[in-house]
Scaffold this motif. Structure first.
Motif, short mmCIF file in Angstrom:
data_model
loop_
_atom_site.label_atom_id
_atom_site.label_comp_id
_atom_site.label_asym_id
_atom_site.label_seq_id
_atom_site.Cartn_x
_atom_site.Cartn_y
_atom_site.Cartn_z
N ARG A 139 0.82 -1.21 0.00
CA ARG A 139 0.00 0.00 0.00
C ARG A 139 0.86 1.26 0.00
O ARG A 139 0.49 2.26 -0.63
CB ARG A 139 -0.93 0.02 1.22
CG ARG A 139 -1.90 1.20 1.21
CD ARG A 139 -2.72 1.27 2.49
NE ARG A 139 -3.76 2.30 2.42
CZ ARG A 139 -3.57 3.59 2.65
NH1 ARG A 139 -2.36 4.04 3.00
NH2 ARG A 139 -4.56 4.45 2.56
N ASN A 143 0.23 4.28 -2.57
CA ASN A 143 -0.28 5.57 -2.12
C ASN A 143 0.60 6.72 -2.59
O ASN A 143 0.10 7.78 -3.00
CB ASN A 143 -0.40 5.57 -0.59
CG ASN A 143 -1.19 6.74 -0.07
OD1 ASN A 143 -2.17 7.17 -0.68
ND2 ASN A 143 -0.78 7.29 1.06
N ILE A 171 -6.03 5.61 -3.94
CA ILE A 171 -5.70 4.56 -2.97
C ILE A 171 -6.95 3.92 -2.38
O ILE A 171 -6.90 2.77 -1.89
CB ILE A 171 -4.81 5.13 -1.85
CG1 ILE A 171 -4.14 4.00 -1.05
CG2 ILE A 171 -5.60 6.06 -0.94
CD1 ILE A 171 -3.16 3.17 -1.84
N TYR A 308 -3.64 -3.18 -4.42
CA TYR A 308 -2.62 -2.13 -4.37
C TYR A 308 -1.58 -2.34 -5.47
O TYR A 308 -1.18 -1.40 -6.15
CB TYR A 308 -1.92 -2.12 -3.02
CG TYR A 308 -2.81 -1.79 -1.84
CD1 TYR A 308 -3.65 -0.68 -1.86
CD2 TYR A 308 -2.80 -2.57 -0.69
CE1 TYR A 308 -4.46 -0.37 -0.78
CE2 TYR A 308 -3.60 -2.28 0.39
CZ TYR A 308 -4.43 -1.18 0.35
OH TYR A 308 -5.22 -0.88 1.43
#
Length: 321
Positions: A139, A143, A171, A308
């Motif tokens: 992640r 992000n 995200i 992700y």
């Protein structure tokens, strides 16, 4: 206890009954399963001002979710209100026993549909002992890249088990899909059903399960957006191998069982695209072609993909070039 929700029953949902010695029965404990799919009366017990925050994280398999509950005494309105926590990474394939603590950093909160009230689900990133993103934390990079291209407003809609999450921007796509998986598994436990996200859990002559990903940017959604869709597809064609490596947890090995070129799947070995063609790697819906703007669908991600990793690879190719 850290619970591997993919394969282990949640014993919190079973009713334990003490046999009464007054009734002439032997004292003991029996386990009943009459609560399957029914309301658990213990969920309605008063908890005062306390709040139960269920911390969720992705384990070392990059497929399973784990979780444990923290009791708080103030209402939570933001992730900033939540304390950092930790867990034993040696039981989740994220550390060894000599240095086992892995930190949990809250990043998103959701209402808890099971405990209800002010209780919440807390999605977390994993942080290592040096206070850096854990090696299994996909992640963090996703992000960062979403922030870099946020002015393009990338939207995603991901299908899984024939329900769709999205459209979500940036995200939040990964956040919502991971929590959705937890909720799906948790509901299935109520009915003694075990969920598998494997793209082809039963070998044979059938199409398997994908995680088709619908994609657009703001420019694609505007009038004349088709040229931006075609440009993105051209970029995708040059990075086929890189995308396949990120579209399942085993760098393409799982998808190789699904993307055979049969049963409305494209071959894993080549990139193709077309209008209304479900046998291609990437499909442009007929309505989008007629409107001249909208979105396109990448049909390659597997049902057990890490969203992700998928959305990160997409924006790296499409938005960050």
């Amino acid at each position: 206890m850290n619970k591997p929700y993919l394969n282990t029953p949640n014993f919190d949902n079973y009713l334990y009954v003490m046999k009464s010695p007054r009734a002439g029965r032997t004292t003991g404990i029996t386990m009943a399963t009459e609560l399957d799919g029914l309301k658990n009366p213990f969920l309605d017990l008063p908890q005062g001002e306390a709040i139960q925050a269920y911390y969720i994280w992705i384990d070392g398999s990059r497929q399973n979710v784990r979780g444990k509950t923290r009791t708080l005494y103030n209402k939570v309105t933001s992730v900033k209100d939540l304390p950092k926590w930790n867990f034993d990474g040696s039981s989740t394939k994220q550390s060894d026993g000599t240095n086992s603590d892995v930190y949990l950093q809250p990043v998103a909160i959701f209402k808890d549909p099971f405990r209800r009230g002010n209780n919440i689900l807390v999605l977390c990133e994993t942080i290592d002992a040096e206070n850096k993103p854990h090696r299994t934390n996909s992640r963090h990079e996703c992000n960062k890249n979403m922030e870099k291209c946020k002015n393009q407003h990338p939207w995603f809609g991901i299908e899984q088990w024939e329900y769709q999450i999205g459209p979500c921007e940036g995200i939040t796509m990964g956040d919502h899909l991971w929590v959705s998986r937890y909720i799906l598994i948790r509901v299935a436990e109520e009915f003694d059903v075990v969920v598998s996200f494997d793209p082809k859990p039963i070998p044979g002559d059938w199409n398997g399960a994908g995680c088709h990903t619908n994609i657009s940017t703001e420019d694609m959604r505007k009038e004349g957006g088709m040229k931006h869709i075609l440009k993105a597809i051209e970029l995708f064609s040059k990075k086929h191998k890189e995308h396949i490596a990120e579209y399942d947890p085993f760098q393409g090995m799982d998808n190789a069982r699904r993307l055979t070129g049969d049963h409305e799947t494209a071959s894993i070995h080549e990139f193709t695209h077309g209008v209304a063609n479900r046998a291609c790697s990437v499909r442009i819906p007929r309505a989008v072609q007629e409107a001249g703007c909208g979105y396109f669908e990448d049909r390659r991600p597997s049902s057990n993909c890490d969203p992700y990793s998928v959305t990160n690879r997409i924006v790296k190719t499409m938005c960050l070039n």
